[in-house]
Motif scaffolding. Structure first.
Motif, PDB file in Angstrom:
ATOM      1  N   GLY A 258     -22.839 -43.100 -46.173  1.00  0.00           N
ATOM      2  CA  GLY A 258     -22.946 -43.874 -44.947  1.00  0.00           C
ATOM      3  C   GLY A 258     -22.203 -45.184 -45.090  1.00  0.00           C
ATOM      4  N   PHE A 259     -21.274 -45.428 -44.180  1.00  0.00           N
ATOM      5  CA  PHE A 259     -20.476 -46.651 -44.195  1.00  0.00           C
ATOM      6  C   PHE A 259     -20.774 -47.473 -42.945  1.00  0.00           C
ATOM      7  N   ARG A 260     -20.806 -48.774 -43.110  1.00  0.00           N
ATOM      8  CA  ARG A 260     -20.905 -49.699 -41.991  1.00  0.00           C
ATOM      9  C   ARG A 260     -19.976 -50.863 -42.277  1.00  0.00           C
ATOM     10  N   ALA A 261     -19.113 -51.154 -41.316  1.00  0.00           N
ATOM     11  CA  ALA A 261     -18.134 -52.243 -41.458  1.00  0.00           C
ATOM     12  C   ALA A 261     -17.303 -52.080 -42.726  1.00  0.00           C
ATOM     13  N   GLY A 262     -16.965 -50.836 -43.052  1.00  0.00           N
ATOM     14  CA  GLY A 262     -16.108 -50.560 -44.198  1.00  0.00           C
ATOM     15  C   GLY A 262     -16.784 -50.607 -45.553  1.00  0.00           C
TER      16      GLY A 262
ATOM     17  N   ASP B 284     -34.874 -41.413 -41.000  1.00  0.00           N
ATOM     18  CA  ASP B 284     -34.482 -42.117 -39.782  1.00  0.00           C
ATOM     19  C   ASP B 284     -34.192 -43.584 -40.080  1.00  0.00           C
ATOM     20  N   GLU B 285     -34.951 -44.170 -40.993  1.00  0.00           N
ATOM     21  CA  GLU B 285     -34.736 -45.567 -41.358  1.00  0.00           C
ATOM     22  C   GLU B 285     -33.376 -45.755 -42.043  1.00  0.00           C
ATOM     23  N   VAL B 286     -32.996 -44.803 -42.875  1.00  0.00           N
ATOM     24  CA  VAL B 286     -31.687 -44.865 -43.538  1.00  0.00           C
ATOM     25  C   VAL B 286     -30.574 -44.809 -42.494  1.00  0.00           C
ATOM     26  N   PHE B 287     -30.691 -43.892 -41.530  1.00  0.00           N
ATOM     27  CA  PHE B 287     -29.673 -43.798 -40.485  1.00  0.00           C
ATOM     28  C   PHE B 287     -29.629 -45.072 -39.651  1.00  0.00           C
ATOM     29  N   ALA B 288     -30.777 -45.668 -39.377  1.00  0.00           N
ATOM     30  CA  ALA B 288     -30.802 -46.938 -38.642  1.00  0.00           C
ATOM     31  C   ALA B 288     -30.071 -48.020 -39.429  1.00  0.00           C
ATOM     32  N   ASP B 289     -30.226 -48.010 -40.742  1.00  0.00           N
ATOM     33  CA  ASP B 289     -29.515 -48.979 -41.586  1.00  0.00           C
ATOM     34  C   ASP B 289     -28.011 -48.706 -41.576  1.00  0.00           C
ATOM     35  N   ILE B 290     -27.628 -47.447 -41.628  1.00  0.00           N
ATOM     36  CA  ILE B 290     -26.209 -47.089 -41.600  1.00  0.00           C
ATOM     37  C   ILE B 290     -25.579 -47.567 -40.291  1.00  0.00           C
ATOM     38  N   TYR B 291     -26.251 -47.288 -39.171  1.00  0.00           N
ATOM     39  CA  TYR B 291     -25.710 -47.657 -37.858  1.00  0.00           C
ATOM     40  C   TYR B 291     -25.954 -49.119 -37.502  1.00  0.00           C
ATOM     41  N   GLY B 292     -26.847 -49.781 -38.231  1.00  0.00           N
ATOM     42  CA  GLY B 292     -27.135 -51.178 -37.953  1.00  0.00           C
ATOM     43  C   GLY B 292     -28.007 -51.387 -36.730  1.00  0.00           C
ATOM     44  N   ARG B 293     -28.685 -50.328 -36.290  1.00  0.00           N
ATOM     45  CA  ARG B 293     -29.579 -50.407 -35.130  1.00  0.00           C
ATOM     46  C   ARG B 293     -30.456 -49.158 -35.102  1.00  0.00           C
ATOM     47  N   SER B 294     -31.462 -49.175 -34.258  1.00  0.00           N
ATOM     48  CA  SER B 294     -32.301 -47.981 -34.136  1.00  0.00           C
ATOM     49  C   SER B 294     -31.473 -46.843 -33.548  1.00  0.00           C
TER      50      SER B 294
END
Length: 68
Positions: free
Chosen positions: A31-35, A48-58
């Motif tokens: 999972g990448f966010r902002a590179g 679901d919490e991990v995906f929320a962290d990856i996307y930076g939002r719920s």
């Protein structure tokens, strides 16, 4: 992709933005966010919490296709 990986034993890298497809087909998620890498683990650890962290939002329905 599944056939290439399972039948031929070739590693595949796929960029999926739909969580339900990711959960259906992936064994490992990067999972990448902002590179920056924010998650590297098995699908079982990708809550679901991990995906929320990856996307930076719920996570909303916009990240689902409705595939179970």
């Amino acid at each position: 992709m599944k056939r290439i990986n399972q039948e031929l034993g070739i590693t595949t890298i796929v960029n999926l933005r739909h969580i339900d497809l990711t959960r259906q087909y992936a064994k490992r998620i990067l999972g990448f966010r902002a590179g920056k890498l924010v998650f590297d683990g098995s699908i079982e650890k990708a809550t679901d919490e991990v995906f929320a962290d990856i996307y930076g939002r719920s996570i909303g329905k916009d990240k689902m296709l409705g595939v179970e």
